[in-house]
Each structure stands twice: as structure tokens, then as C-alpha cells.
Scaffold this motif. Structure first.
Motif, short mmCIF file in Angstrom:
data_model
loop_
_atom_site.label_atom_id
_atom_site.label_comp_id
_atom_site.label_asym_id
_atom_site.label_seq_id
_atom_site.Cartn_x
_atom_site.Cartn_y
_atom_site.Cartn_z
N VAL A 304 0.87 -1.22 -0.12
CA VAL A 304 0.00 0.16 -0.07
C VAL A 304 0.78 1.57 -0.11
N LYS A 305 1.85 1.23 0.82
CA LYS A 305 2.87 2.27 0.80
C LYS A 305 3.48 2.77 -0.52
N VAL A 306 3.90 1.53 -1.17
CA VAL A 306 4.63 1.59 -2.44
C VAL A 306 3.56 2.39 -3.42
N ALA A 307 2.43 1.91 -3.49
CA ALA A 307 1.32 2.08 -4.45
C ALA A 307 1.04 3.64 -4.09
N ALA A 308 1.04 4.15 -2.72
CA ALA A 308 0.88 5.20 -2.49
C ALA A 308 1.87 6.32 -3.14
N ILE A 309 3.31 5.97 -2.91
CA ILE A 309 4.41 6.57 -3.55
C ILE A 309 4.63 6.73 -4.94
N ASN A 310 3.91 5.73 -5.76
CA ASN A 310 3.91 5.68 -7.04
C ASN A 310 2.93 6.63 -7.50
N GLN A 311 1.75 6.67 -6.78
CA GLN A 311 0.62 7.76 -7.14
C GLN A 311 1.03 9.18 -6.96
N VAL A 312 2.02 9.54 -5.91
CA VAL A 312 2.55 10.85 -5.61
C VAL A 312 3.37 11.01 -6.84
N VAL A 313 4.49 10.29 -7.01
CA VAL A 313 5.46 10.55 -8.07
C VAL A 313 4.85 10.79 -9.73
N ARG A 314 3.66 10.03 -9.91
CA ARG A 314 3.16 10.03 -11.08
C ARG A 314 2.31 11.38 -11.16
N LYS A 315 1.64 11.98 -10.06
CA LYS A 315 1.18 13.03 -10.09
C LYS A 315 1.99 14.18 -10.09
N SER A 316 3.06 14.07 -9.37
CA SER A 316 4.18 15.25 -9.29
C SER A 316 4.62 15.50 -10.72
#
Length: 394
Positions: A304-316
């Protein structure tokens, strides 16, 4: 059969048995041109009963007359007169062949009132020959000899042979016994042939003796020590995480998720300790629970944490603002763990893991004939179906 009145067409007399006994005397006499006929009171083949045949033979011997009869071997009647002047003398007919056996008259034909059906086909008029004893069995052969729980019954019956000579010897013992005790005759024969019987019938690697396998061995104690060591290390990590939770690196790493992962690792370490304990019903169930919940707590928060980080990176990368709510992530982790717990509860209720016994034949062979082959008896945990464990691994 009056040869005085009918010297050309008369026939001699023979003593036949009832048609349902598998006698082929009628077709044999007819097709082999043996001019004999049975005039007994049993229809339709003129046979005699068992007791009547015995009385006829005894009467013939008492009066010194010859008698021709249908009989079989082995039987106690033959042994009764063996070695006397009234000993049975077999009449040898053409030897049996596969073609002859296939063309023999059926029981329906033997018991038919129609004489043509009684005599049947001339190709089926050979000697009776030996009829093998068939043992109806539902036993299964062992795939390999290493199965300690494998029954020797199939191999023993497969190698079991009791010839007519053996049976005649048993009948002889019975005939010589004043009480005609068949059981005593069989026991005497087996006692006299016990060593030969052991060598020919008892399969190799038998007899066997079960021996409980030593569960707690050096490797087991090492596993216990390693599990305890891992639990201590994880406890120290938990203490350090809580102590330095205000540090910047801990804030970035998300202390709550770190504690979840450490909790999962701690449960996995406990499961390792449970696998080092002798199986009982409670231990078997706890093994599955601690392994499944432990790995879920270890891997799901991380995923879940890795998925959240990936979402942040993609949005940024798209220059978009990202808002993350911890309670959403917590609900996602909690929901996955709840699904795992429900699955484990259903597994425990429907098909719980229980201790099973496994028997393996020891590789050490006995040094002498007085010793037995040893079968190592061990216990393991398993459910009736392997699909539960496969689904858990997936």
C-alpha cells in the motif's frame, strides 16, 4: 445297461455327480466313445449326491468290485484310501487346451433335459485339468516399498501358493485324525512348513516394527533458538522505532507502517517457533494463522505504501497537487487483513489442519534375521484438502 439282452448297444455304469458341480463326465464319455452311463436318481444327468457316492465306493470296496466314478482332487476321500488296495486310480483323458476350455458345455447345458445340450460341442470333451484358486481381493499394491503404512497383504497373497500336493497332505492329516479335525490338520501342516512358508509368502522388508521418530533434534533446537533471536531483534527494532519516531527519517518512513511491518515480522517469527514444536491440533491451527496474518501484515502495508508513493510520483510528474489521507490507507490495509482473517476462520471451521501420522521405512536394514525392519513414525499438520494451503501461498 443290460449287456445280456443288448450285447452290442449296452453301456457300462459310472457314478456321476449332480450337474451343478461342474462335472463334464457326460460330454467326455459321449464324444470320446467311452460307453458308460450314470443311472443315479438325480435328474437330468442321472447323478448321485455326495454322500451316495461315498457309500457306493465303500460298498464296492467291501465287495471287491470295480467302480468307475467322477471325482476330484484334492479331497479327503482320496486320502482315506491312499496306500490301500482300494486306492483311487485316475483315468487320463486328452489334456485340456484353451480351445477345449472355451468350448465346454455351460452349467445350463449340463443341467438341461435335452441330451444334445448336455453333451455339447465335441471340442470341449478334454480332461478337466487344474482349476486355479482365485482370491477375490480389493487390495491395492503399494507404489513403493518405502511406505511404512503399506499393508503386506497384497504381496503376500500374490506370492501365496498352495498346491494340490499341499492340500492332499492336509487331507491326509485329517484322515489320520480319529476326530477328523480339519483345523488341527491345517495347523499341523503350517507348523511343519512354517520356515518355507515364511520365505515364500512373507514379502521383503517384513515384519516391521513402528518406532516414534525423535522430533526434537539438534536442527529443531537451532530453529527454536533462531526464532527466539528474531523475536528479540524485532522487539529491539520496535523499541528503536518508537524512541526515534520524531526523527525526520522516521517521519518520512511513516512510523505507523513501519510498526505494522515489524508486527508482521514478529508474527512470522512466532510461526517459526510453532513449527519447531511437536504438532498438536492447537499448534497446527496457530501455525496457519500466524503465518498468514504475519506475512499479510508484513507485505500488505508495504504494498500500500509503495502504491501511494507511485501515485505521488506520477501526479508530481504531471504537476498536479496530491492529497493523501492516512485513514484511507489504513482502511485499505485493514480491509485486506480482515479478508485474510475471514478466510482463515472459514478454513478453521470447515477443514482445520490436524496432526497426521506419516510412516517411512527406515533405510537401516536389520543385521540378523531376528531383528525387524523399523518404520519411523512422525507427525505433521495437514487439512483434508491441499487447496487451502495452496490458496494461502498464492
Amino acid at each position: 445297461n443290460n449287456c445280456t439282452a443288448n450285447p452290442i448297444t449296452c453301456t457300462g455304469h459310472m457314478v456321476n455327480v449332480q450337474c451343478g458341480w461342474g462335472t463334464y463326465a457326460v460330454p467326455q464319455a459321449y464324444h470320446l466313445n467311452i460307453s458308460v452311463k450314470s443311472d443315479g436318481y438325480l435328474v437330468p444327468n442321472g447323478g448321485y449326491s455326495y454322500s451316495s457316492v461315498i457309500e457306493i465306493y465303500a460298498a464296492a470296496n467291501a465287495t471287491g468290485e470295480n467302480v468307475l466314478l467322477y471325482w476330484w482332487e484334492p479331497d479327503s476321500l482320496i486320502e482315506r484310501y491312499r496306500g490301500t488296495e482300494y486306492e483311487f486310480v485316475p483315468i487320463h483323458l486328452p489334456p485340456p487346451t484353451t480351445e477345449c476350455v472355451d468350448n465346454r458345455v455351460s452349467e445350463e447345458g449340463r443341467c438341461s433335459a435335452n441330451f444334445t445340450e448336455q453333451v455339447g460341442n465335441s471340442m470341449g470333451s478334454c480332461d478337466t485339468g487344474q482349476t486355479p484358486n482365485v482370491l477375490p481381493m480389493t487390495l491395492e499394491e503399494c507404489e513403493t516399498d518405502e511406505h511404512g503404512s503399506c499393508s503386506p497383504a497384497y504381496s503376500a497373497l500374490q506370492s501365496y501358493q498352495l498346491t494340490n500336493l499341499h492340500l492332499q497332505q492336509i487331507y491326509k492329516y485329517r484322515s489320520n485324525d480319529p476326530n477328523q479335525d480339519g483345523r488341527l490338520a491345517v495347523c499341523r501342516w503350517f507348523a511343519e512348513n512354517l520356515e518355507t512358508f515364511k520365505k515364500t509368502v512373507i514379502p521383503k522388508t517384513y515384519p516391521r516394527q513402528p518406532r516414534d521418530e525423535v522430533f526434537y533434534q539438534p536442527l529443531t533446537y537451532f530453529s527454536i533458538g533462531l526464532a527466539v533471536f528474531c523475536m528479540l531483534v524485532i522487539s529491539i527494532c520496535v523499541f528503536g522505532t518508537k524512541k526515534f519516531e520524531k526523527a525526520k527519517v522516521m517521519i518520512y518512513a511513516q512510523v505507523d507502517f513501519l510498526l505494522m511491518i515489524l508486527a508482521g515480522l514478529f508474527l512470522v517469527a512466532i510461526s517459526g517457533l510453532l513449527y519447531s514444536i511437536a504438532p498438536t491440533k492447537a499448534v497446527c491451527i496457530m501455525r496457519n494463522w500466524f503465518v498468514a496474518v504475519g506475512y499479510s501484515l508484513e507485505l500488505i502495508p508495504l504494498a500500500v505504501k509503495v502504491a501511494a508513493i507511485n501515485q505521488v510520483v506520477r501526479k508530481s510528474n504531471e504537476c498536479k497537487r496530491v492529497t493523501m489521507q492516512k485513514r484511507v490507507l489504513y482502511r485499505l490495509v485493514g480491509g485486506c487483513i480482515a479478508v485474510v482473517c475471514v478466510y482463515l476462520a472459514v478454513w478453521t471451521a470447515v477443514d482445520p489442519a490436524i496432526p497426521h501420522t506419516k510412516m517411512i521405512l527406515s533405510e537401516n536394514k536389520p543385521e540378523n534375521d531376528d531383528e525387524m525392519y523399523m518404520v519411523e513414525v512422525s507427525k505433521y499438520c495437514a487439512s483434508s484438502s491441499n487447496m487451502w494451503q495452496i490458496a494461502t501461498s498464492v
